[in-house]
Scaffold this active site. Structure first.
Site, PDB file in Angstrom:
ATOM      1  NE  ARG A 164      -3.729   2.297   2.475  1.00  0.00           N
ATOM      2  CZ  ARG A 164      -3.487   3.571   2.737  1.00  0.00           C
ATOM      3  NH1 ARG A 164      -2.265   3.971   3.051  1.00  0.00           N
ATOM      4  NH2 ARG A 164      -4.463   4.473   2.677  1.00  0.00           N
ATOM      5  CE1 TYR A 197      -0.164  -9.240  -0.995  1.00  0.00           C
ATOM      6  CE2 TYR A 197      -2.042 -10.577  -0.365  1.00  0.00           C
ATOM      7  CZ  TYR A 197      -1.415  -9.355  -0.419  1.00  0.00           C
ATOM      8  OH  TYR A 197      -2.038  -8.240   0.119  1.00  0.00           O
TER       9      TYR A 197
HETATM   10  C1  LIG Z   1      -2.685   4.290   7.017  1.00  0.00           C
HETATM   11  C2  LIG Z   1      -3.515   3.233   6.367  1.00  0.00           C
HETATM   12  C3  LIG Z   1      -2.958   1.968   6.144  1.00  0.00           C
HETATM   13  C4  LIG Z   1      -3.738   0.962   5.541  1.00  0.00           C
HETATM   14  N1  LIG Z   1      -3.158  -0.253   5.307  1.00  0.00           N
HETATM   15  C5  LIG Z   1      -3.881  -1.211   4.689  1.00  0.00           C
HETATM   16  C6  LIG Z   1      -3.300  -2.473   4.374  1.00  0.00           C
HETATM   17  O1  LIG Z   1      -2.152  -2.738   4.654  1.00  0.00           O
HETATM   18  N2  LIG Z   1      -4.066  -3.405   3.748  1.00  0.00           N
HETATM   19  C7  LIG Z   1      -5.383  -3.160   3.435  1.00  0.00           C
HETATM   20  O2  LIG Z   1      -6.049  -4.017   2.863  1.00  0.00           O
HETATM   21  N3  LIG Z   1      -5.939  -1.965   3.696  1.00  0.00           N
HETATM   22  C8  LIG Z   1      -5.229  -0.997   4.307  1.00  0.00           C
HETATM   23  N4  LIG Z   1      -5.790   0.207   4.562  1.00  0.00           N
HETATM   24  C9  LIG Z   1      -7.172   0.415   4.139  1.00  0.00           C
HETATM   25  C10 LIG Z   1      -7.316   0.582   2.661  1.00  0.00           C
HETATM   26  O3  LIG Z   1      -6.392   1.514   2.171  1.00  0.00           O
HETATM   27  C11 LIG Z   1      -8.728   1.060   2.452  1.00  0.00           C
HETATM   28  O4  LIG Z   1      -9.631   0.145   3.020  1.00  0.00           O
HETATM   29  C12 LIG Z   1      -9.085   1.116   1.003  1.00  0.00           C
HETATM   30  O5  LIG Z   1      -7.994   1.419   0.227  1.00  0.00           O
HETATM   31  C13 LIG Z   1     -10.208   2.131   0.789  1.00  0.00           C
HETATM   32  O6  LIG Z   1      -9.634   3.392   0.512  1.00  0.00           O
HETATM   33  P1  LIG Z   1     -10.236   4.752   0.997  1.00  0.00           P
HETATM   34  O7  LIG Z   1      -9.692   5.805   0.122  1.00  0.00           O
HETATM   35  O8  LIG Z   1     -11.710   4.667   1.132  1.00  0.00           O
HETATM   36  O9  LIG Z   1      -9.708   4.935   2.484  1.00  0.00           O
HETATM   37  P2  LIG Z   1      -8.238   5.012   3.042  1.00  0.00           P
HETATM   38  O10 LIG Z   1      -7.248   4.512   2.080  1.00  0.00           O
HETATM   39  O11 LIG Z   1      -8.332   4.420   4.395  1.00  0.00           O
HETATM   40  O12 LIG Z   1      -7.978   6.592   3.165  1.00  0.00           O
HETATM   41  C14 LIG Z   1      -8.667   7.449   4.030  1.00  0.00           C
HETATM   42  C15 LIG Z   1      -7.817   8.706   4.202  1.00  0.00           C
HETATM   43  O13 LIG Z   1      -8.574   9.709   4.891  1.00  0.00           O
HETATM   44  C16 LIG Z   1      -7.752  10.299   5.879  1.00  0.00           C
HETATM   45  N5  LIG Z   1      -8.623  10.850   6.917  1.00  0.00           N
HETATM   46  C17 LIG Z   1      -9.305  10.162   7.868  1.00  0.00           C
HETATM   47  N6  LIG Z   1      -9.971  11.029   8.652  1.00  0.00           N
HETATM   48  C18 LIG Z   1      -9.718  12.277   8.178  1.00  0.00           C
HETATM   49  C19 LIG Z   1     -10.100  13.572   8.583  1.00  0.00           C
HETATM   50  N7  LIG Z   1     -10.863  13.771   9.670  1.00  0.00           N
HETATM   51  N8  LIG Z   1      -9.677  14.639   7.869  1.00  0.00           N
HETATM   52  C20 LIG Z   1      -8.880  14.462   6.767  1.00  0.00           C
HETATM   53  N9  LIG Z   1      -8.452  13.232   6.361  1.00  0.00           N
HETATM   54  C21 LIG Z   1      -8.866  12.163   7.054  1.00  0.00           C
HETATM   55  C22 LIG Z   1      -6.898   9.130   6.347  1.00  0.00           C
HETATM   56  O14 LIG Z   1      -5.752   9.568   7.045  1.00  0.00           O
HETATM   57  C23 LIG Z   1      -6.565   8.463   5.036  1.00  0.00           C
HETATM   58  O15 LIG Z   1      -5.452   9.027   4.403  1.00  0.00           O
HETATM   59  C24 LIG Z   1      -5.076   1.226   5.164  1.00  0.00           C
HETATM   60  C25 LIG Z   1      -5.630   2.506   5.396  1.00  0.00           C
HETATM   61  C26 LIG Z   1      -4.857   3.503   5.983  1.00  0.00           C
HETATM   62  C27 LIG Z   1      -5.467   4.876   6.210  1.00  0.00           C
END
Ligand SMILES: Cc1cc2nc3c(=O)[nH]c(=O)nc-3n(C[C@H](O)[C@H](O)[C@H](O)COP(=O)(O)OP(=O)(O)OC[C@H]3O[C@@H](n4cnc5c(N)ncnc54)[C@H](O)[C@@H]3O)c2cc1C
Length: 389
Positions: free
Chosen positions: A107, A216
């Site tokens: 990631r 993996y």
């Molecule tokens: C640090 C981190 C590590 C992860 N590692 C893994 C992993 O190893 N394997 C896996 O399967 N999934 C992981 N995930 C989850 C995975 O990335 C998500 O489930 C998936 O990619 C969905 O993406 P998304 O954009 O909806 O959310 P995410 O990728 O979770 O991104 C959400 C973003 O919003 C930001 N955010 C949250 N609250 C606020 C706020 N109040 N104000 C501004 N920004 C905010 C977070 O910091 C983050 O950068 C991780 C998520 C994060 C945040």
């Protein structure tokens, strides 16, 4: 329509893919991220062909080739004997069938490449240290307020702030994610620390009673990523970086074939974390006025079909395309919702069902023909860059 001023809350997977895709289509979005730095967090992600199409649209073709690991072959093994029960094609045939490759990727590598792309397109596109607090809208503008007290105005706001989304709470009220009873241990093990021959096939799921163990290769085959899913009562801790111990994971996998314990034991200090798997009820709507949700903020996914990040990334590309081909903000948000709601609700439901399929202890009498995968369900046969919207 004139290009609207689009604010994206959250620089995670969906936020950055949306930003890059919108930039490609001539928009100048701005991303506001809570973290003060975009650091190395997390572990491996699966990018099946549907997600690969989306990432290619967002300009990540080179990054996938550089950082992605295409396993070639996968399989399902029996939890006690280690016998290969199902063999899965994960190489050229798959690419030919779906028009895009299947990858495993760290990631952090994908995240860094996405951030670099967005900043190369527009050096001022990502603002760090912006912790979303609340928002107000009046029909023509949205005002966002951050925890620091700073405010901004935008024409449209996209909540891409993950499973504990503050934007979702601001739109639809607080509803805490429900702990599912599953926790995920994630470990990273140097390939060279393992005896030869045990990482065969390169991508493998072992399934047993109440547990599964997936492993993996990532980072050019130098690192083995594993996800060990187990069940727990009353989990309290939150976050992506809660440390776990080798003994804690070993205890969960007593009685499993020896390779599993060998991999767990080889995990170096500081490379093993755990987190709670949370779910939420499906929302009937994602949009209110000029604010909408995307990714985990809209529809958290359990990881049993390896499709959570893929659904978030698909959302992001469809959202950008919807802005590109609509003549008003309202029409774009409606087009996006119509294109995405049914599919993501279905994949979320199938991911819940897959949990039972993997963990029911059925591997005693495993029926390969009934093995539930994202491929067999048809989830991969979707190209977000081309699907009519
Ligand atoms: C640090 C981190 C590590 C992860 N590692 C893994 C992993 O190893 N394997 C896996 O399967 N999934 C992981 N995930 C989850 C995975 O990335 C998500 O489930 C998936 O990619 C969905 O993406 P998304 O954009 O909806 O959310 P995410 O990728 O979770 O991104 C959400 C973003 O919003 C930001 N955010 C949250 N609250 C606020 C706020 N109040 N104000 C501004 N920004 C905010 C977070 O910091 C983050 O950068 C991780 C998520 C994060 C945040």
């Amino acid at each position: 329509m004139n290009k609207p001023d689009i604010a994206i809350i959250g620089a995670g997977m969906s936020g950055l893919v949306a930003a890059s895709s919108l930039q490609k289509l001539g928009f100048t979005p701005t991303v506001y991220e809570k973290s003060a730095v975009l650091g190395e967090v997390g572990a491996g992600l699966t990018m099946a062909p549907n997600a690969t199409h989306a990432l290619q649209f967002a300009g990540m073709t080179d990054a996938l080739v550089k950082h992605g690991m295409s396993p070639g072959r996968g399989g399902v093994k029996h939890w006690q004997t280690g016998k290969l029960m199902i063999s899965l094609e994960r190489g050229d045939e798959l690419r030919e069938k779906f028009g895009a490759s299947y990858y495993h990727i760290h990631r952090a590598d994908l995240h860094a490449a996405l951030a670099a792309k967005v900043l190369a397109n527009d050096a001022g596109a990502i603002h760090l240290g912006c912790d979303f607090k609340t928002l107000h809208q009046d029909g023509s503008k949205v005002t966002v307020e951050f925890a620091s007290g700073e405010r901004l105005n935008a024409d449209v706001v996209i909540g891409a702030d993950g499973v504990r989304s503050g934007v979702r709470a601001a739109l639809f009220g607080e509803d805490q994610p429900r702990f599912t009873g599953y926790i995920a241990f994630r470990g990273l093990v140097p390939f060279d620390a393992l005896p030869p021959g045990i990482i065969d096939p390169p991508s493998c799921l072992s399934t047993g009673p109440d547990r599964s163990f997936t492993r993996y290769l990532i980072r050019n085959g130098q690192v083995v990523n594993y996800v060990a899913l187990a069940q727990r009562d009353g989990w309290q801790e939150e976050g992506w970086s809660i440390p776990a111990t080798v003994d804690e994971v070993l205890q969960e996998y007593q009685g499993w074939y020896e390779d599993v314990a060998t991999i767990i034991r080889a995990t170096p200090d500081g490379s093993l974390f755990k987190w709670a798997l949370c779910d939420r009820a499906t929302l009937p709507a994602w949009t209110q006025g000029r604010v909408t949700l995307m990714g985990d903020a809209a529809h958290p996914m359990l990881p049993f079909l390896g499709s959570g990040a893929a659904m978030a990334i698909e959302d992001a590309v469809i959202l950008a395309r919807a802005f590109d081909c609509s003549d008003s903000i309202e029409a774009a948000l409606q087009r996006y919702f119509v294109a995405r709601h049914e599919r993501t609700a279905w994949v979320a439901q199938k991911s819940r069902e897959a949990a039972l399929n993997y963990h029911s202890g059925r591997s005693e009498h495993y029926e390969p023909s009934k093995h539930l995968t994202a491929e067999s369900l048809g989830i991969w046969a979707y190209n977000p860059a081309k699907v009519p919207i």
